[in-house]
Write an enzyme that holds these catalytic residues in place. Structure first.
Site, PDB file in Angstrom:
ATOM      1  N   HIS A   1       0.825  -1.210   0.000  1.00 27.37           N
ATOM      2  CA  HIS A   1       0.000   0.000   0.000  1.00 27.37           C
ATOM      3  C   HIS A   1       0.856   1.255   0.000  1.00 27.37           C
ATOM      4  O   HIS A   1       2.064   1.202   0.194  1.00 27.37           O
ATOM      5  CB  HIS A   1      -0.954  -0.005   1.201  1.00 27.37           C
ATOM      6  CG  HIS A   1      -0.267   0.011   2.531  1.00 27.37           C
ATOM      7  ND1 HIS A   1       0.249   1.154   3.093  1.00 27.37           N
ATOM      8  CD2 HIS A   1      -0.013  -0.995   3.411  1.00 27.37           C
ATOM      9  CE1 HIS A   1       0.793   0.864   4.262  1.00 27.37           C
ATOM     10  NE2 HIS A   1       0.651  -0.443   4.478  1.00 27.37           N
TER      11      HIS A   1
ATOM     12  N   CYS B   1       3.084  -4.890   6.613  1.00 19.23           N
ATOM     13  CA  CYS B   1       2.844  -4.564   5.204  1.00 19.23           C
ATOM     14  C   CYS B   1       4.088  -3.992   4.527  1.00 19.23           C
ATOM     15  O   CYS B   1       5.056  -3.623   5.179  1.00 19.23           O
ATOM     16  CB  CYS B   1       1.723  -3.539   5.099  1.00 19.23           C
ATOM     17  SG  CYS B   1       0.142  -4.159   5.701  1.00 19.23           S
TER      18      CYS B   1
END
Length: 199
Positions: A159, A175
């Site tokens: 992301h 992440c």
């Protein structure tokens, strides 16, 4: 004997310079160049992460190209992308998980994509920081940035981020984070089904 004529402008300029001299001397503080400062050669050198910008080949990590491949290299803090056309290759600096405990390694794939994604902190995130919201809609304060690509592993994503200080650092809860402009470009290239390896 030569006469020197002084204009009013010259006299005022000289007077201004004379009056400003004490202030200029006071502005040059002694701490601007500290005497006790350690010499540079005794400082520990900053280790640059030069390996993060070395091109890699998809064949070293995947059996086939398919619709595309992404390699998130945790140690060099870089994300490599190879398009399914066999020509497209991109390399982006990334943020990586804060600790080895938060790091998941292995093979997965992109299962969905979202523009301006909402964010729901995991239970472990909320345990570490009880002040986190239950859910946050997409927007300026959202830690997922402007785009997200969800992996088949629950709660793991590639992301963007609005906090550009995080890129190139161990700063995520698992992440892989990219600058918003990079994740927006990558988002347009990546298809659902793209293979991903976290190394």
């Amino acid at each position: 004997m030569t006469k020197i004529y002084m204009t009013r402008r010259a006299a005022l300029s000289g007077l201004g310079a004379t009056l400003a001299t004490p202030n200029l001397l006071r502005a040059q503080s002694s701490d601007a160049f500290p005497v006790e400062e350690p010499k540079i050669e005794t400082e520990i050198p900053v280790k640059r992460n030069i390996s993060s910008f070395q091109q890699q080949a998809w064949q070293d990590h995947f059996d086939e190209l398919g619709v595309g491949c992404m390699l998130a290299d945790i140690s060099s803090r870089a994300l490599h992308y190879w398009g399914g056309d066999g020509v497209t290759y991109r390399l982006f600096p990334s943020s990586v998980p804060m600790t080895e405990e938060l790091t998941k390694r292995g093979y997965t794939k992109v299962v969905r994509k979202a523009k301006n994604p909402s964010w729901t902190p995991t239970a472990s995130m909320r345990e570490r920081d009880p002040s986190l919201p239950l859910r946050m809609e997409g927007g300026a304060g959202n830690p997922l940035g402007t785009r997200a690509m969800y992996l088949s592993w629950p709660a793991y994503l590639v992301h963007g981020t609005h906090d550009t200080r995080k890129i190139g650092r161990q700063s995520s809860s698992g992440c892989i984070g990219l600058y918003n402009q990079h994740v927006e470009a990558l988002y347009e290239m990546v298809e659902v089904g793209t293979q991903v390896r976290l190394l």
